[in-house]
Design a protein around this motif. Structure first.
Motif, PDB file in Angstrom:
ATOM      1  N   UNK A 132       0.820  -1.208   0.000  1.00  0.00           N
ATOM      2  CA  UNK A 132       0.000   0.000   0.000  1.00  0.00           C
ATOM      3  C   UNK A 132       0.853   1.257   0.000  1.00  0.00           C
ATOM      4  N   UNK A 133       0.218   2.421  -0.285  1.00  0.00           N
ATOM      5  CA  UNK A 133       0.888   3.720  -0.341  1.00  0.00           C
ATOM      6  C   UNK A 133       0.329   4.624   0.747  1.00  0.00           C
ATOM      7  N   UNK A 156       7.615  -9.310   2.466  1.00  0.00           N
ATOM      8  CA  UNK A 156       7.829 -10.638   1.885  1.00  0.00           C
ATOM      9  C   UNK A 156       7.718 -11.647   3.004  1.00  0.00           C
ATOM     10  N   UNK A 157       8.087 -12.859   2.777  1.00  0.00           N
ATOM     11  CA  UNK A 157       7.888 -13.919   3.777  1.00  0.00           C
ATOM     12  C   UNK A 157       8.726 -13.704   5.016  1.00  0.00           C
ATOM     13  N   UNK A 158       9.742 -12.835   4.932  1.00  0.00           N
ATOM     14  CA  UNK A 158      10.656 -12.668   6.079  1.00  0.00           C
ATOM     15  C   UNK A 158      10.368 -11.417   6.887  1.00  0.00           C
ATOM     16  N   UNK A 159       9.413 -10.566   6.438  1.00  0.00           N
ATOM     17  CA  UNK A 159       9.133  -9.373   7.224  1.00  0.00           C
ATOM     18  C   UNK A 159       8.632  -8.222   6.384  1.00  0.00           C
ATOM     19  N   UNK A 160       8.611  -7.018   6.999  1.00  0.00           N
ATOM     20  CA  UNK A 160       8.089  -5.810   6.365  1.00  0.00           C
ATOM     21  C   UNK A 160       9.214  -4.794   6.176  1.00  0.00           C
ATOM     22  N   UNK A 161       9.053  -3.945   5.147  1.00  0.00           N
ATOM     23  CA  UNK A 161       9.983  -2.840   4.910  1.00  0.00           C
ATOM     24  C   UNK A 161       9.205  -1.697   4.276  1.00  0.00           C
ATOM     25  N   UNK A 162       9.520  -0.469   4.689  1.00  0.00           N
ATOM     26  CA  UNK A 162       8.868   0.720   4.138  1.00  0.00           C
ATOM     27  C   UNK A 162       9.845   1.436   3.213  1.00  0.00           C
ATOM     28  N   UNK A 163       9.415   1.656   1.974  1.00  0.00           N
ATOM     29  CA  UNK A 163      10.208   2.428   1.017  1.00  0.00           C
ATOM     30  C   UNK A 163       9.785   3.890   1.136  1.00  0.00           C
ATOM     31  N   UNK A 171       5.938   7.468  -8.123  1.00  0.00           N
ATOM     32  CA  UNK A 171       6.070   6.381  -7.151  1.00  0.00           C
ATOM     33  C   UNK A 171       5.038   5.283  -7.426  1.00  0.00           C
ATOM     34  N   UNK A 172       3.800   5.678  -7.756  1.00  0.00           N
ATOM     35  CA  UNK A 172       2.755   4.677  -8.027  1.00  0.00           C
ATOM     36  C   UNK A 172       3.091   3.871  -9.274  1.00  0.00           C
ATOM     37  N   UNK A 173       3.696   4.510 -10.266  1.00  0.00           N
ATOM     38  CA  UNK A 173       4.074   3.787 -11.462  1.00  0.00           C
ATOM     39  C   UNK A 173       5.252   2.857 -11.237  1.00  0.00           C
ATOM     40  N   UNK A 174       6.138   3.248 -10.343  1.00  0.00           N
ATOM     41  CA  UNK A 174       7.319   2.438 -10.061  1.00  0.00           C
ATOM     42  C   UNK A 174       6.991   1.269  -9.149  1.00  0.00           C
ATOM     43  N   UNK A 184       0.538  -1.000  -6.314  1.00  0.00           N
ATOM     44  CA  UNK A 184       0.029  -1.878  -5.257  1.00  0.00           C
ATOM     45  C   UNK A 184      -0.242  -3.269  -5.824  1.00  0.00           C
ATOM     46  N   UNK A 185       0.220  -4.286  -5.108  1.00  0.00           N
ATOM     47  CA  UNK A 185       0.021  -5.673  -5.490  1.00  0.00           C
ATOM     48  C   UNK A 185       1.109  -6.236  -6.364  1.00  0.00           C
ATOM     49  N   UNK A 186       2.017  -5.370  -6.884  1.00  0.00           N
ATOM     50  CA  UNK A 186       3.072  -5.848  -7.777  1.00  0.00           C
ATOM     51  C   UNK A 186       4.257  -6.361  -6.957  1.00  0.00           C
ATOM     52  N   UNK A 187       5.013  -7.280  -7.581  1.00  0.00           N
ATOM     53  CA  UNK A 187       6.273  -7.737  -6.987  1.00  0.00           C
ATOM     54  C   UNK A 187       7.417  -6.924  -7.587  1.00  0.00           C
ATOM     55  N   UNK A 188       8.332  -6.561  -6.736  1.00  0.00           N
ATOM     56  CA  UNK A 188       9.486  -5.787  -7.183  1.00  0.00           C
ATOM     57  C   UNK A 188      10.746  -6.246  -6.452  1.00  0.00           C
ATOM     58  N   UNK A 189      11.872  -6.140  -7.154  1.00  0.00           N
ATOM     59  CA  UNK A 189      13.187  -6.364  -6.525  1.00  0.00           C
ATOM     60  C   UNK A 189      13.779  -4.986  -6.263  1.00  0.00           C
ATOM     61  N   UNK A 190      14.033  -4.697  -4.994  1.00  0.00           N
ATOM     62  CA  UNK A 190      14.564  -3.382  -4.604  1.00  0.00           C
ATOM     63  C   UNK A 190      15.950  -3.563  -3.977  1.00  0.00           C
ATOM     64  N   UNK A 191      16.760  -2.515  -4.070  1.00  0.00           N
ATOM     65  CA  UNK A 191      18.090  -2.561  -3.471  1.00  0.00           C
ATOM     66  C   UNK A 191      18.484  -1.155  -3.032  1.00  0.00           C
TER      67      UNK A 191
END
Length: 852
Positions: free
Chosen positions: A74-75, A92-99, A109-112, A115-122
């Protein structure tokens, strides 16, 4: 000579690469001048980020860089007009993180992160009261592009307008097109060290497979470092070989090493000898005005390896020496064995018919200036002129005054005319010096950069002496030497140079070292004190000044700049000068009662007990409440020893010489000197301090070298942790030059770092300048220690000293062997080595240094 075609791709401008325009080219020029492919290749990563790991979010440490595959939950947009960040909740299965995005566009931000999409962040994460957060991720990609995220990413030093992504794009154009160069490293060494080829090493560093690529011991990093060091050592070896073959003016042979000074013969026998050789007093320490030495006569024959021989002065057409001997006889000390040895080495050089390029190293007060003067006297007696170049006007004028004084004392003023030339000299006085140098009427000139000027012409310049040579560049030193024909060059350094750097920077020169400490040098009591004890220190200085002591107080800046918040925290010479004047003026009558002005009187504290400040200064022992500099002791040498609870101050000749109470006021007692003052102002302040008219000199590091006031016994260095070790050692060397005990106070600020503790601890442990130089190199690195970029020497881009100093020694041995076996660099390896010299552009340096 044209560059070999195989190297041309490496010297192409970066503006020739795809995507590099004028603006980007300017930024690249600032980063890696002159912005060629070679420079960018040698701009190695400073760190590496391994984004391949996907840790459990509950186990991530704060302030670490991680990658994670998450689902957007969610945003949370901030209220309109609010300065709160835009937040995106992920899990994810191991916990929560706020970007988190600050001032982020909601649509972006909404395009990147829909909601509901999977993303790989670093990116870098922090743990806050609201949980794990990642502000502005470095990378955000859908799962099918995870290979673009889960990478090992090199990070580079950057300048304005550039970023790591840009450099990586440019390197992806460069690395595949690198030319294959012939191998210049000894095959046996390459195999023994398991080093890769040159191209493979560069690709490994710019496209790493792990963080271990940063280690100095990594094979790829070692290989490239060795390339650079080998090229440098070959250049130095070629330069020295060619210099040794260059013709040099031939001086008359010196008698100094050929005849005894009769110092080991009985006085009765000596009385029958040449009178000019007898002006000595044995076994007593005497002061002198030499800016480098303060020594006493050595015990008779202490350093003699054979019986003294009686010789007459030889024919002056064959030998120099009578002027030297007259000057030696007039000196108020006996030359040390080390000084005589160095003079013998110089004599062998200047009488050989080949060019002398010699570096004379010596610790503070080891007697280099006396050696230089006697070498200049040999030049004069041989019919040549001599020039001594100093980095500052203060030092040049001090050298000039001392040398002229010694010449006059030896009765040589009619034979040897001495002049000083600095930027201050104008008009008729300057023209007179020009004329005297051109017609040969001036035999010895001492000066600053003013000696470089085109108008300065010599009749027959035979010897150039460069004092504190590391403050001048190669071209500057050579420019002065080139004012004569086949001129000899003697470089002097009062800052001992570690062996590693001597090989690195001065391997093309002959080396002389004055290692022994001259007799009469006082051991300096070095103390460490927190600035929190400032009041106690000032109180102690008041008592010391009341006894006639003279004090240097060194500050790291001239003045605090209001627009620079960091500078506001630094000690400023002008501010310290004003504060000390106020402190001494306000309480001068309390510190120096009227009856102290009466000859022979003593002083008892009116109260019969110590003040709070006095007690704090004399009782501070283990540094309670201070940073842990082991052991931070008090400046107890500045506080008087209480007897039966009372404070006594004994009178001294210097204390009773004060004429009246006004002489003890802060206005008269304290002087200021720094680099922005005019020459006349600096001269006046220094003259007042030398004469004892002022007892405290507040200064910047303009007094670091050469300044000689034997009566000065106290050195305070404010914010000492901000100075390098060698610089602190040089400043400390301004005291301990007379008979009285001397104390150096190292004042440190709050929050002293571990490196600062180590630095100050070393100063307390030793006065050995060579050990201090080695420690300074280990703490700060070669570039910062020597200022090589400013001094005209190469700043190594690939080699890390001292971490890779073993490679330097190997390169030196390999270069020496190669040049012995193949001096013309012919054959397969010789040709490869020539490419190596071209690659690092040392071929041009060799030609410049040797005049080829």
């Amino acid at each position: 000579m044209m560059r070999p075609a195989i190297l041309n791709p490496l010297f192409k401008p970066l503006t020739s690469l795809k995507g590099v325009g004028e603006k980007m080219g300017a930024g690249l020029h600032r980063l890696v001048p002159p912005a060629r492919v070679r420079e960018l290749l040698f701009h190695l990563p400073v760190s590496v980020i391994d984004r391949r790991q996907l840790p459990a979010l509950t186990e991530v440490e704060s302030d670490s860089v991680i990658s994670a595959e998450v689902t957007v939950e969610g945003h949370e947009a901030p209220p309109r007009g609010s300065r709160r960040p835009y937040k995106v909740l992920c899990r994810n299965a191991t916990g929560f993180i706020t970007v988190v995005y600050f001032n982020g566009s909601p649509n972006f931000v909404k395009g990147l992160l829909p909601v509901g999409a999977k993303r790989v962040i670093s990116g870098r994460v922090e743990r806050t009261g609201f949980g794990l957060q990642m502000a502005h991720p470095d990378m955000v990609q859908p799962p099918e592009k995870r290979d673009q995220v889960l990478v090992v990413e090199p990070r580079y030093g950057l300048s304005a307008g550039l970023n790591n992504g840009l450099l990586r794009k440019l390197l992806t154009q460069i690395l595949p097109a690198l030319p294959t160069l012939p191998e210049w490293i000894n095959p046996a060494l390459k195999q023994e060290r398991n080093w890769p080829d040159w191209v493979a090493a560069l690709r490994a560093l710019h496209d790493p497979d792990g963080v271990d690529i940063l280690e100095p011991a990594h094979p790829a990093r070692q290989r490239l470092a060795y390339d650079e060091l080998l090229a440098h050592q070959l250049a130095l070896g070629l330069s020295r070989t060619r210099v040794e073959k260059l013709p040099g003016v031939r001086f008359l042979d010196s008698l100094l090493e050929k005849s005894s000074d009769f110092s080991n013969e009985p006085n009765a026998l000596r009385a029958t000898k040449e009178p000019s050789l007898l002006a000595r007093e044995d076994n007593m320490v005497r002061n002198n005005e030499n800016n480098e030495v303060n020594v006493g006569s050595e015990p008779a024959g202490e350093h003699s390896h054979e019986p003294a021989k009686q010789r007459s002065i030889a024919n002056s057409e064959e030998f120099a020496g009578s002027i030297q001997q007259k000057l030696i006889s007039a000196l108020p000390f006996t030359l040390t064995a080390g000084q005589r040895d160095v003079l013998g080495e110089i004599n062998a050089d200047v009488t050989s018919g080949h060019r002398m390029v010699r570096l004379l190293q010596g610790d503070v007060g080891s007697g280099k200036t006396v050696v230089a003067l006697l070498a200049m006297m040999q030049a004069v007696e041989s019919g040549f002129q001599a020039a001594l170049m100093a980095p500052t006007e203060i030092l040049a004028r001090q050298h000039g005054a001392w040398i002229a004084g010694q010449v006059a004392q030896a009765g040589l003023a009619e034979e040897v005319r001495v002049a000083v030339l600095t930027g201050r000299d104008k008009g008729a006085a300057r023209a007179e010096i020009y004329d005297g140098l051109k017609d040969g009427g001036i035999q010895i000139v001492i000066g600053t950069h003013a000696l470089f000027q085109e108008q300065v012409q010599f009749k027959q310049l035979g010897l150039v002496v460069v004092d504190e040579q590391h403050r001048f560049g190669v071209r500057q030193r050579m420019a002065l030497a080139e004012k004569g024909e086949a001129t000899h060059l003697l470089l002097m350094s009062a800052t001992p140079i570690p062996r590693t750097l001597t090989l690195t920077l001065y391997g093309d020169m002959a080396l002389s070292i004055l290692a022994e400490k001259p007799a009469g040098r006082q051991k300096i009591d070095t103390r460490v004190m927190s600035v929190a004890k400032m009041d106690a220190l000032v109180a102690g200085l008041k008592r010391a000044v009341a006894k006639g002591e003279r004090v240097y107080w060194v500050c790291p800046l001239i003045e605090a700049q209001a627009e620079d918040e960091r500078a506001l925290d630094e000690a400023a010479a002008e501010e310290r000068y004003r504060s000390l004047k106020g402190a001494f003026s306000d309480s001068s009558r309390d510190v120096l009662p009227e009856h102290l002005m009466e000859r022979g009187s003593g002083l008892r504290s009116p109260t019969g007990s110590q003040s709070k400040e006095e007690s704090a200064l004399s009782s501070m022992h283990s540094g309670e409440g201070e940073d842990s500099v082991p052991p931070p002791e008090s400046a107890s040498a500045l506080s008087d020893s209480p007897a039966r609870g009372e404070l006594f101050i004994e009178p001294s000749a210097r204390a009773v010489s004060l004429k009246n109470q006004e002489d003890f006021s802060g206005d008269n007692q304290i002087k200021l000197i720094h680099g922005r003052m005019s020459g006349e102002e600096k001269d006046a302040a220094m003259a007042a301090f030398k004469a004892g008219e002022a007892q405290i000199l507040v200064a910047t590091t303009v007094i670091e070298v050469g300044v000689d006031v034997p009566e000065a016994t106290i050195m305070v260095i404010e914010r000492a942790e901000r100075f390098g070790l060698s610089q602190l050692h040089q400043l400390r060397g301004r005291i301990g030059r007379g008979h009285a005990a001397s104390t150096c106070i190292l004042l440190y600020g709050e929050g002293l770092s571990e490196a600062g503790q180590r630095r100050l601890g070393i100063l307390r442990e030793t006065e050995d300048g060579f050990r201090i130089a080695e420690e300074d190199l280990a703490l700060r690195g070669s570039g910062e220690l020597t200022g090589t970029r400013q001094s005209g020497f190469p700043q190594f881009q690939l080699a890390e000293l001292p971490a890779q100093q073993d490679l330097l020694f190997t390169a030196r041995d390999d270069a020496a062997h190669l040049l012995t076996q193949n001096p013309e660099l012919t054959g397969e390896r010789g040709g490869a080595v020539r490419l190596l010299l071209e690659l690092f552009e040392y071929d041009r340096q060799v030609k410049f240094l040797t005049g080829g």
